[in-house]
Design a protein around this motif. Structure first.
Motif, PDB file in Angstrom:
ATOM      1  N   ALA A   7       4.284  -7.792   9.929  1.00 25.01           N
ATOM      2  CA  ALA A   7       3.383  -7.036   9.045  1.00 25.01           C
ATOM      3  C   ALA A   7       3.272  -7.718   7.693  1.00 25.01           C
ATOM      4  CB  ALA A   7       3.895  -5.609   8.892  1.00 25.01           C
ATOM      5  N   LEU A   8       4.383  -8.247   7.154  1.00 26.78           N
ATOM      6  CA  LEU A   8       4.378  -8.915   5.862  1.00 26.78           C
ATOM      7  C   LEU A   8       3.576 -10.205   5.918  1.00 26.78           C
ATOM      8  CD1 LEU A   8       5.396  -8.959   2.963  1.00 26.78           C
ATOM      9  CD2 LEU A   8       7.469 -10.136   3.779  1.00 26.78           C
ATOM     10  N   GLU A   9       3.737 -10.970   7.016  1.00 25.57           N
ATOM     11  CA  GLU A   9       3.013 -12.233   7.133  1.00 25.57           C
ATOM     12  C   GLU A   9       1.507 -11.997   7.227  1.00 25.57           C
ATOM     13  OE1 GLU A   9       4.186 -15.241   6.839  1.00 25.57           O
ATOM     14  OE2 GLU A   9       6.190 -14.440   6.470  1.00 25.57           O
ATOM     15  N   ILE A  10       1.114 -10.969   7.985  1.00 20.77           N
ATOM     16  CA  ILE A  10      -0.322 -10.666   8.097  1.00 20.77           C
ATOM     17  C   ILE A  10      -0.885 -10.243   6.735  1.00 20.77           C
ATOM     18  CG2 ILE A  10      -2.018  -9.116   9.160  1.00 20.77           C
ATOM     19  CD1 ILE A  10      -0.177  -8.989  11.633  1.00 20.77           C
ATOM     20  N   SER A  11      -0.097  -9.403   6.037  1.00 25.73           N
ATOM     21  CA  SER A  11      -0.569  -8.930   4.725  1.00 25.73           C
ATOM     22  C   SER A  11      -0.712 -10.091   3.748  1.00 25.73           C
ATOM     23  CB  SER A  11       0.367  -7.859   4.169  1.00 25.73           C
ATOM     24  OG  SER A  11       1.640  -8.416   3.857  1.00 25.73           O
ATOM     25  N   SER A  40       5.439   4.489   9.599  1.00 30.54           N
ATOM     26  CA  SER A  40       5.184   3.119  10.027  1.00 30.54           C
ATOM     27  C   SER A  40       6.019   2.136   9.229  1.00 30.54           C
ATOM     28  CB  SER A  40       3.694   2.782   9.877  1.00 30.54           C
ATOM     29  OG  SER A  40       3.301   2.952   8.508  1.00 30.54           O
ATOM     30  N   MET A  41       6.181   0.927   9.829  1.00 32.91           N
ATOM     31  CA  MET A  41       6.786  -0.210   9.140  1.00 32.91           C
ATOM     32  C   MET A  41       5.649  -0.982   8.501  1.00 32.91           C
ATOM     33  SD  MET A  41      10.086  -0.118   9.659  1.00 32.91           S
ATOM     34  CE  MET A  41      10.511  -1.772   9.157  1.00 32.91           C
ATOM     35  N   ARG A  42       5.762  -1.233   7.168  1.00 29.38           N
ATOM     36  CA  ARG A  42       4.624  -1.793   6.427  1.00 29.38           C
ATOM     37  C   ARG A  42       5.002  -3.092   5.728  1.00 29.38           C
ATOM     38  NH1 ARG A  42       2.113   3.468   3.332  1.00 29.38           N
ATOM     39  NH2 ARG A  42       2.028   4.856   5.140  1.00 29.38           N
ATOM     40  N   GLY A  43       4.024  -4.030   5.736  1.00 28.00           N
ATOM     41  CA  GLY A  43       4.145  -5.242   4.951  1.00 28.00           C
ATOM     42  C   GLY A  43       3.209  -5.143   3.758  1.00 28.00           C
ATOM     43  N   SER A  66      -1.955  -3.671   2.726  1.00 28.68           N
ATOM     44  CA  SER A  66      -0.873  -2.989   3.450  1.00 28.68           C
ATOM     45  C   SER A  66      -1.143  -3.099   4.951  1.00 28.68           C
ATOM     46  CB  SER A  66      -0.797  -1.519   3.026  1.00 28.68           C
ATOM     47  OG  SER A  66       0.208  -0.849   3.752  1.00 28.68           O
ATOM     48  N   VAL A  67      -0.203  -3.758   5.668  1.00 34.29           N
ATOM     49  CA  VAL A  67      -0.324  -3.900   7.132  1.00 34.29           C
ATOM     50  C   VAL A  67       0.836  -3.133   7.763  1.00 34.29           C
ATOM     51  CG1 VAL A  67      -0.340  -5.497   9.074  1.00 34.29           C
ATOM     52  CG2 VAL A  67      -1.375  -6.155   6.876  1.00 34.29           C
ATOM     53  N   GLY A  68       0.505  -2.290   8.746  1.00 31.32           N
ATOM     54  CA  GLY A  68       1.580  -1.472   9.311  1.00 31.32           C
ATOM     55  C   GLY A  68       1.585  -1.380  10.828  1.00 31.32           C
TER      56      GLY A  68
END
Length: 531
Positions: free
Chosen positions: A45-49, A135-138, A154-156
């Protein structure tokens, strides 16, 4: 108290341990996999964000009057391709420019976990509850060309989806665990069956009782007993065996060679055939050995040997022989006096009173003379018993058995026992009786004295004598000059052996008119002073 069988104990214990280990390992791996999945989802999620936050088209769209028209299509394509639950782009005030649900665009972002990205420009992973659920968020900040923070991405991934994936993995692990439990149950059952077979179906307490009984039996018997395994190592030996073999201390797991005559043991170990009553010599002792194989199916797993010193067996045989001899001699004496009573009764019935008186006087004078010597000059009861028996036997066989009037013996030393004396005097006198049996006027003379350091017995007869060829072998085991179906050849051998045990000697003088046997027995015991 109820005793649980070994089979159930092993089955229960192995099953419990297996089940506990499987449950612990399953729980551990499930926990670790869950943490790993959460970590991977958060990192993804962090990498996508981060990727979305640096896209020029996304940054340029913030300058437009309606940024969501350009941003929504871009991030939706990315969301579908990456499998993310949502990709939300918002401005510094947290107003959404994109959302999987179009009606949520323009509304304020929820969760309260965007401040670090908007205010401090940090990139991080968080867990919070939003409009779609927990959710788990980046989180990644969006910078413009001047380096100013203009928004946030924010990607989750929903926690429910992560838990479903964890449960899917857990299902596979549970399947493997069930197979492992079944395998452990089967293995436990086979193990318990194998152990039960090895113990011949006996429970531990039964094996313990058998071991105690075996020890009690092993040490209670008067024979020496030892057992070896198929490698020739001693597995057990009773105390009697140690005494006979002159061994002290424990010899368990020691090689039998050098401790016992092992040739017979190895032969039985090799052939599997038992051997009984074999005579062997070991350390100047003659022992009688019997060996029996220990069979394990068709294989020989070891050998058990039981043995006794030959002299012990001979003493038992001699004792039985003495009892038989006494019984026969008493019967002979009774038979002789019965015959004389019948003759006396006949004389009285016929009125031959003078003949009857002469017969009584003759018997009386003969008995008085013999009894005077036996009871007044032979003061040892053991010699008295033997002579009285031989007098009766001689009377029955019509042999003149004369006890020399010069004979005199005091009480014999304690180390000369009745068994040995019977072997010596009994066999020599019997041998003299047999020698004169076919003589015209059979006569045997006996003389005894204890003057000096030795006790001397002499037995002479007027029989057929001994040939010069037979004289050297006279005391050999099994030698006999007698004929018949059952020649013996043990009497003089046993007599000579008993004399040697007492430290004495036998001399033989083979004259023309008589044969003389002289026995010399020292008054002091062999190897020590008289006690």
């Amino acid at each position: 108290m109820v005793k649980v069988s070994l089979h159930k104990k092993i089955l229960g214990l192995t099953m419990s341990l297996s089940l506990l280990l499987i449950l612990l390992l399953t729980s551990y791996y499930t926990h670790m996999n869950g943490k790993q999945i959460e970590l991977e989802r958060g990192r993804l999620a962090l990498e996508i964000s981060k990727s979305v936050s640096v896209m020029p088209s996304i940054i340029e769209a913030f300058e437009l009057e309606n940024p969501s028209e350009r941003i929504q299509p871009i991030v939706e394509k990315i969301r579908v391709k990456t499998g993310a639950e949502f990709i939300v782009v918002g401005n510094r005030e947290g107003i959404r420019y994109s959302h999987p649900k179009k009606n949520e665009i323009g509304k304020k972002m929820t969760g309260g976990d965007s401040l670090r990205a908007i205010e401090q420009g940090e990139y991080y992973v968080s867990e919070a509850k939003g409009s779609l659920g927990r959710s788990m968020r980046g989180k990644s900040p969006i910078f413009n060309e001047d380096g100013e923070i203009i928004g946030v991405v924010s990607v989750g991934f929903l926690v429910d989806d992560i838990e479903k994936q964890i449960f899917k993995i857990l299902s596979k692990e549970m399947l493997i665990s069930i197979v492992a439990i079944i395998a452990s149950i089967l293995g436990s059952y086979l193990l318990s069956r194998s152990i039960r077979k090895d113990t011949m179906g006996l429970e531990p307490y039964e094996i313990a009782n058998l071991y105690k009984e075996k020890n009690a039996v092993l040490h209670s018997v008067q024979e020496g007993i030892l057992s070896i395994n198929n490698k020739g190592m001693i597995t057990s030996m009773n105390q009697r065996a140690k005494v006979l073999l002159g061994i002290s201390g424990s010899v368990r797991h020691s090689k039998v060679d050098g401790l016992f005559p092992a040739s017979q043991l190895y032969e039985v170990l090799k052939t599997g055939h038992p051997q009984f009553d074999k005579e062997m010599t070991w350390k100047e002792k003659t022992i009688i050995v019997s060996c029996t194989p220990i069979l394990d199916g068709k294989n020989v797993g070891g050998v058990v040997a039981s043995f006794r010193e030959k002299t012990e067996i001979e003493q038992m045989i001699n004792t039985l022989s003495e009892m038989k001899t006494y019984s026969e001699e008493l019967r002979a004496q009774t038979h002789e006096f019965t015959n004389k009573l019948y003759v006396l009764s006949g004389l009285l019935q016929l009125g031959e009173y003078e003949e009857a008186i002469k017969m009584i006087q003759g018997e009386t004078s003969e008995l008085e003379f013999q009894n005077q010597i036996v009871f007044k000059q032979i003061k040892d009861t053991k010699v008295q018993v033997i002579l009285l028996g031989k007098l009766g036997k001689a009377s029955e066989k019509k042999i003149v058995f004369e006890i020399d009037s010069e004979s005199y013996i005091d009480k014999l030393p304690e180390h000369i026992n009745l068994s040995q004396l019977t072997l010596i005097l009994g066999n020599i006198i019997d041998n003299a009786f047999e020698a004169v049996h076919s003589s015209g006027s059979p006569s045997v003379k006996f003389f005894a004295t204890d003057l000096g350091e030795d006790i001397i017995f002499e037995v002479s007869d007027n029989g057929y004598g001994i040939s010069d060829d037979d004289l050297p072998a006279l005391f050999n085991r099994g030698f006999t000059s007698k004929e018949g179906e059952n020649p013996r050849g043990y009497g003089l051998f046993n007599a000579n052996k008993a004399v040697k045990e007492l430290g004495g000697i036998i001399e033989v003088q083979n004259g023309k008119e008589n044969t003389l046997f002289t026995v010399y027995l020292p008054k002091k015991p062999l190897g020590g002073d008289e006690r």
